[in-house]
Enzyme design. Structure first.
Site, PDB file in Angstrom:
ATOM      1  N   GLU A  49       0.878  -1.167   0.000  1.00  0.00           N
ATOM      2  CA  GLU A  49       0.000   0.000   0.000  1.00  0.00           C
ATOM      3  C   GLU A  49       0.908   1.207   0.000  1.00  0.00           C
ATOM      4  O   GLU A  49       1.619   1.465   0.985  1.00  0.00           O
ATOM      5  CB  GLU A  49      -0.755   0.022   1.336  1.00  0.00           C
ATOM      6  N   ASP A  60      -5.408   8.832  10.459  1.00  0.00           N
ATOM      7  CA  ASP A  60      -4.122   8.292  10.898  1.00  0.00           C
ATOM      8  C   ASP A  60      -3.735   8.756  12.288  1.00  0.00           C
ATOM      9  O   ASP A  60      -3.966   9.902  12.666  1.00  0.00           O
ATOM     10  CB  ASP A  60      -3.033   8.668   9.900  1.00  0.00           C
TER      11      ASP A  60
END
Lengths: 265, 449
Positions: A49, A60
């Site tokens: 990824e 995040d």
């Protein structure tokens, strides 16, 4: 033919889960980040990824934020990302881009899809794009046969599991817990339940689990119920700690053993 | 829309709703939901609960009671004739949101969202704040309704606005300094969303402006539209006519949407949003999102934003912390694109000139945010000429801005302050003042979160 689906299916055929490694482009710089991705592949990752740096990464946690902040300040952009895609493909893994939506929209949805396909990318994971808002992206990926990975979460209703998985190609990203990315000491029970609920509505789609998996034991645990194990913050941690490509390769080796433990046990 | 109202209408959310957004929160091509899937269930819950609440007479009654007895609504209209002498002969009327409890329009929205929080059975609220006004308003509503409250605030702002941090803590809120990214409002919003996705079972996010994912832009507009509903009726009663133009400052855009909404169907009324031009839009140091930005996705919605070629958000600059935000609500982007509202930039220097002028001609200290709207009125009045009627939303009071203003004008160490009515049209910071970009400034009495 889905590049991600094919690779994950091959792992399934071997009686194991696929290992999916996340690393952002541009930490500590573009070349070193690409070297780390290649090392992740050498250590055993099936899929990488490739993270597009973004100034406002709302999903995040602090580890990934810290790394992408450096990349954003250095002006890392889509051209660098495409270079990483080519490198990962050349190393023998399946490259999939992970991007918040605005960098793709700014680059141009069709232009991004064309350039991604030309670079050998399988498709993209879009953490803040839900299928409801994805019209142009669905059309572009349809036109080029690219994979598109949307997320499901423990809070998703059955109706949303159905509509979201119907829009996915390659795999569906099951967020194991309510929260942001980051290593956790235990894998939440919610993950296994979510995978079961997802499979019930989409039996033919691979389900990969991310958020919180950081070591071989957790990878083995998740491999017991998911088609793929996604590891992000632990890889980024290795880079932040200065362990570099060697550290990433070693981590991949441990995790690759973890996703196979199920098969050997 | 026609109205024969001669009294300020009671707070109502249903009548004269604009035709946008659509069912899924789109204002033309803007708005929508660009969020992690994990938040969709919470946003759906909020949307459904809000729609049910809006249709519930018991809620309407409770909300109207709070607006009247707690906030002090309706807020008055004040004609400012001495100030208007500097506006080309136009008449200027102020809608006095500065007189609300907590000192700005922010309270209108938080009372609605706090009632909604109780209705959906959650016990904790979180909020973002640029420099304090929405944080203070949320802490206030949380105290009133017995909710636990956490406010995210950029570390830079907690230092510059230590007094507001203390205010929020006095009211029982926890204030968390945000140290990620640029350590400003946009990062405080990111951090609040991260908290929400983690604690969504117990927690409601009280968003401060008409930005963010659906339903926030629609819901916050509905809670703020009381400003324009009242003002429109007040003007019809006292003047027998509608204004020629309605002006408001725009950061995220909640006070502007609040005053614009009632007038959107009145084609003859110009709607003018004043963005923070900072050092000047051509310097790149500004927060004029529509004037100087481009469409994209930030904080859950498509709208205009300040971004670079890679789609990274660019940091904004304004002397007014409440306007210092690189995004704007999607309804403003829509109103701009369909040509119903116009957006102009006002520099720090122009805003501070208007700030001083209102102080000295009318005895009203405006929030620096609101001073941008006053500066817009000075310019528009010159353009439109005598006998035109301008309605300016005075979104907040400027007590919080006294230190910033003292520095800007170099007043701190002086025995005497020039008593003149601020005629100096080219007023610059005097020696020893902070630079224009060094926004020690105000709270977000004007706009954003």
């Amino acid at each position: 033919m889905s590049a991600l689906g094919t690779r994950i299916g091959a792992a399934t055929a071997e009686g194991r889960s696929a290992l999916i490694a996340y690393l952002p482009v541009g930490y500590p710089d573009v070349d070193a980040s690409i070297a780390a991705m290649v090392a992740a592949v050498e250590g055993g990752a099936d899929v990488v990824e490739i993270g597009v740096p973004y100034s406002d990464p709302g999903m995040d946690g602090p580890v990934i934020q810290q790394a992408v902040d450096v990349a954003v300040r250095a002006g890392v952009g889509m051209r660098d990302v495409l270079r990483a895609v080519e490198a990962v493909a050349a190393a023998g893994a399946v490259p999939v881009v992970m991007s918040y939506w605005n960098p793709i929209e700014r680059y141009g949805v069709d232009r991004f899809a064309d350039d991604l396909a030309a670079a050998g990318g399988a498709g993209a994971i879009t953490p803040d794009l839900i299928p409801d808002e994805a019209g142009p992206w669905l059309a572009a990926t349809e036109r080029l046969g690219l994979d598109r990975v949307f997320l499901v979460a423990p809070s998703s209703t059955d109706a949303r599991l159905t509509s979201t998985t119907a829009a996915c190609r390659g795999f569906v990203y099951a967020a194991s817990t309510m929260g942001v990315t980051g290593t956790r000491s235990t894998v939440s029970d919610a993950a296994e339940k979510l995978v079961a609920r997802t499979r019930a509505v989409a039996p033919d789609l691979a389900v990969c689990v991310g958020l919180g998996v950081s070591d071989a034991d957790q990878a083995a645990e998740v491999a017991g119920f998911a088609d793929g194990v996604i590891v992000g913050s632990a890889y980024v941690r290795a880079m932040l700690d200065g362990r570099g490509a060697d550290g990433v390769r070693a981590l991949s080796g441990e995790l690759a053993e973890g996703v196979r433990r199920q098969a050997g046990a | 829309m026609t109205t024969s109202a001669v009294h300020p209408p009671e707070q109502r959310l249903e009548p004269a709703r604009p035709s946008w957004p659509d069912e899924t929160g789109h204002f033309g091509v803007f708005g929508g939901r660009f969020v992690p899937e994990a938040l969709v269930a919470a946003l759906d819950e909020l949307t459904e609960a809000y729609r049910a609440m809006r249709a519930d007479p018991a809620f309407q009654e409770e909300f109207a009671r709070l607006q009247r007895d707690y906030t002090g609504r309706p807020s008055p209209i004040t004609e400012v004739a001495r100030f208007a002498e500097h506006c080309g002969g136009a008449r200027v009327l102020l809608k006095r949101e500065d007189l609300n409890h907590t000192g700005s329009h922010k309270i209108n929205n938080v009372l609605g969202q706090a009632l909604l929080t109780k209705r959906i059975g959650k016990s904790r609220v979180i909020a973002e704040t640029g420099a304090g006004q929405h944080g203070v308003a949320t802490a206030t509503a949380a105290a009133l309704m017995g909710l636990s409250c956490t406010v995210y605030m950029g570390e830079e702002d907690t230092r510059r606005q230590a007094l507001n941090v203390a205010r929020m803590r006095l009211l029982g809120a926890e204030v968390i300094p945000v140290t990620t990214g640029s350590r400003t409002l946009k990062d405080a919003i990111n951090e609040a969303f991260r908290d929400w996705v983690t604690n969504v079972e117990t927690t409601n996010y009280v968003f401060g402006t008409v930005a963010g994912p659906h339903p926030f832009p629609e819901m916050v507009r509905d809670f703020q539209r009381v400003i324009g509903d009242e003002a429109r009726a007040q003007l019809l009663e006292r003047e027998g006519r509608l204004p020629d133009a309605v002006l408001a400052c725009v950061g995220g855009g909640s006070n502007a949407i609040g005053v614009f909404t009632a007038f959107v169907p009145d084609d003859g009324v110009r709607l003018v949003g004043l963005e923070a031009g900072g050092d000047g839009v051509d310097t790149g140091r500004h927060a004029a999102t529509i004037t100087g930005g481009s469409p994209g996705v930030l904080h859950g919605a498509r709208s205009y934003l300040l971004q670079d070629d890679n789609g990274q958000t660019i940091e904004s600059h304004s002397i007014s912390a409440g306007l210092d935000y690189p995004g704007v609500g999607p309804e403003h982007s829509h109103l701009h694109d369909i040509g119903r509202a116009e957006y102009r930039a006002v520099t720090d220097a122009e805003a501070m000139e208007a700030f001083a002028l209102l102080c000295r001609t009318e005895g009203i200290i405006p929030a620096i945010e609101s001073a941008h709207a006053l500066a817009g009125a000075m310019r528009l009045g010159q353009e439109l000429g005598p006998d035109t009627l301008l309605l300016v939303n005075l979104s907040g009071r400027g007590d919080k801005d006294v230190e910033t203003a003292s520095r800007w004008f170099g007043l701190g160490d002086r025995e005497e302050v020039d008593p003149g009515p601020g005629l100096d049209t080219d007023q610059q910071p005097t020696e020893g003042a902070v630079t224009q970009g060094d926004a020690v400034a105000g709270q977000d009495a004007g706009e954003t979160a």
